[in-house]
Design an enzyme around this catalytic site. Structure first.
Site, PDB file in Angstrom:
ATOM      1  N   TYR A 123       0.724  -1.333   0.038  1.00  0.00           N
ATOM      2  CA  TYR A 123      -0.166  -0.048   0.034  1.00  0.00           C
ATOM      3  C   TYR A 123       0.919   1.269  -0.022  1.00  0.00           C
ATOM      4  CZ  TYR A 123      -4.376  -2.440   0.520  1.00  0.00           C
ATOM      5  OH  TYR A 123      -5.469  -3.343   0.232  1.00  0.00           O
ATOM      6  N   LYS A 172       2.360 -14.930   3.906  1.00  0.00           N
ATOM      7  CA  LYS A 172       2.550 -15.773   2.559  1.00  0.00           C
ATOM      8  C   LYS A 172       4.031 -16.152   2.357  1.00  0.00           C
ATOM      9  CE  LYS A 172       0.975 -17.880  -1.246  1.00  0.00           C
ATOM     10  NZ  LYS A 172      -0.220 -19.119  -1.202  1.00  0.00           N
ATOM     11  N   ASP A 205      -3.899 -18.072   2.075  1.00  0.00           N
ATOM     12  CA  ASP A 205      -5.151 -18.977   1.351  1.00  0.00           C
ATOM     13  C   ASP A 205      -5.715 -19.791   2.462  1.00  0.00           C
ATOM     14  OD1 ASP A 205      -2.178 -19.751   1.200  1.00  0.00           O
ATOM     15  OD2 ASP A 205      -2.460 -20.192  -0.909  1.00  0.00           O
ATOM     16  N   ASP A 229      -6.391  -6.270   4.742  1.00  0.00           N
ATOM     17  CA  ASP A 229      -7.977  -5.347   4.104  1.00  0.00           C
ATOM     18  C   ASP A 229      -8.565  -6.248   3.796  1.00  0.00           C
ATOM     19  OD1 ASP A 229      -9.218  -3.325   2.745  1.00  0.00           O
ATOM     20  OD2 ASP A 229      -7.878  -3.072   1.279  1.00  0.00           O
TER      21      ASP A 229
HETATM   22 MG    MG Z   1     -10.931  -2.252   2.547  1.00  0.00          MG
END
Ligand code: MG
Ligand code: NAI
Length: 336
Positions: A123, A172, A205, A229
């Site tokens: 981000y 991950k 996952d 998120d």
């Molecule tokens: Mg969001």
């Protein structure tokens, strides 16, 4: 009397902010609101989605209640939500998902709290075209030991203070060995300082699958920005949707309280927006200010409306009412 910066935001933002402020007033909280603007509406008027006065107001007062801000998709200005979190180093994005009474969902007894790293990962907005034809794009993810340690420690400290039993770190690291691998390594180290709290790590996952099979197995969750998120919207879906999940963005010098959801342009201006999510964010703000008793009183009033006046609730959670009828119902109880 508290001085709190209020950004009512875009789309459904003004409707739900108005509702929340009415409810806080009915609970007799003395708040001096400092109105500030950010997002698409002020961008359309002035060409600047984050005016300097807004930044100054946050610097001065340090507590913000914020409605959702629209971010153009694919092009246009970068997310002001992300910009504010980065600018004020609001590194902890805390997103609880707790089953609420009398709201249909596939699960009961969900009570988890997501800690999302809020300033780095993918981000940071470092994207570029590799070629001139714009057929090859690259994006950079940043993970530092220092920022990972801050968010992971915040999650463990929260667990300790609130008598939570387990922290699950989501990563991950099988594929993103350096970035999320570092996050995992820091988590394993920090966990050793909290021997009474169970520590578990899961690959993202698998985590997504586990959350929809058996969400009650989770307690406190800590993860990097993008995974947090996505998984926090998933968590909202486990307890009745985006209309009922509040959130906090907390740093060492400032804190900003906003819902998990966005500006919901599809229902804006129609009286359909559920204000509970922003209201629960405001209750996190009251808890941050040590106003626990008032927060509890408002939460009980919301639960009473959900249980005894479901018809006054908004349609997203199975009611027949509007933003206003719900707000009136909660205010009636508080003013009783
Ligand atoms: Mg969001
Ligand atoms: P969204 O969260 O705004 O809406 C998703 C779905 O949930 C829509 O069907 C909407 O009607 C419904 N919904 C959301 N909040 C609701 C509420 N309080 N009551 C009833 N229904 C509700 O997500 P979307 O449509 O992907 O994004 C719209 C805009 O919001 C975009 O510009 C996005 O960038 C922005 N956004 C802003 C956030 C923030 O300010 N923190 C967070 C997420 C998105």
């Amino acid at each position: 009397m508290y001085d709190i910066v209020r950004i009512s935001g875009d789309g459904i933002g003004p409707e739900i902010t108005d509702s929340v402020c009415r409810i806080l007033e009915a609970a007799k909280l003395q708040i001096n609101w400092i109105d500030a603007r950010a997002g698409e509406a002020v961008f359309n008027e002035t060409g600047n989605p984050l005016p300097e006065e807004t930044i100054d107001a946050i610097k001065e007062h340090r507590i913000v209640l914020k409605g959702p801000l629209t971010t153009p998709v694919g092009a246009g200005f970068r997310s002001i939500n992300v910009a504010l979190r980065q600018k004020f180093d609001l590194y902890s994005n805390i997103r609880p998902a707790k089953s609420v009474p009398n709201v249909d969902s596939n699960f009961r007894g969900v009570d988890l709290v997501m800690f999302r790293e809020n300033t780095q990962g993918l981000y940071i907005g470092k994207e570029h075209w590799v070629d001139e034809e714009e057929k090859h794009a690259e994006s950079i993810a940043v993970v530092t030991e220092a920022a990972s340690e801050k968010i992971i420690t915040a999650a463990f400290e929260y667990a300790k203070k609130n008598n939570r039993k387990k922290v699950t770190l989501v990563h991950k690291a099988n594929i993103l060995k350096l970035t999320t691998g570092l996050f995992l390594k820091v988590g394993e180290r920090v966990a050793k300082d909290y021997p009474d709290i169970e520590f578990q790590d899961l690959i993202v996952d698998n985590m997504a699958m586990q959350m929809v099979i058996n969400p009650s197995q989770f307690d406190v969750i800590v993860t990097t920005n993008l995974f947090g998120d996505i998984l926090s919207d998933l968590a909202s879906g486990l307890v009745g949707g985006l209309g009922v999940t509040g959130a906090a963005n907390i740093g060492d010098d400032a804190a900003m309280f906003e819902a998990v959801h966005g500006s919901a342009p599809d229902i804006a201006g129609q009286g359909k927006a559920n204000p509970i999510a922003l209201l629960f964010s405001a209750l996190m703000m009251l808890e941050h200010l040590d106003e626990h008793r008032v927060a509890e009183r408002i939460r009980s009033a919301v639960y009473a409306v959900l249980q005894d006046h479901k018809e006054d609730c908004t349609q997203d959670i199975g009611g027949q009412g509007t933003t206003k009828s719900f707000t009136d119902a909660v205010c009636n109880i508080l003013e009783d």
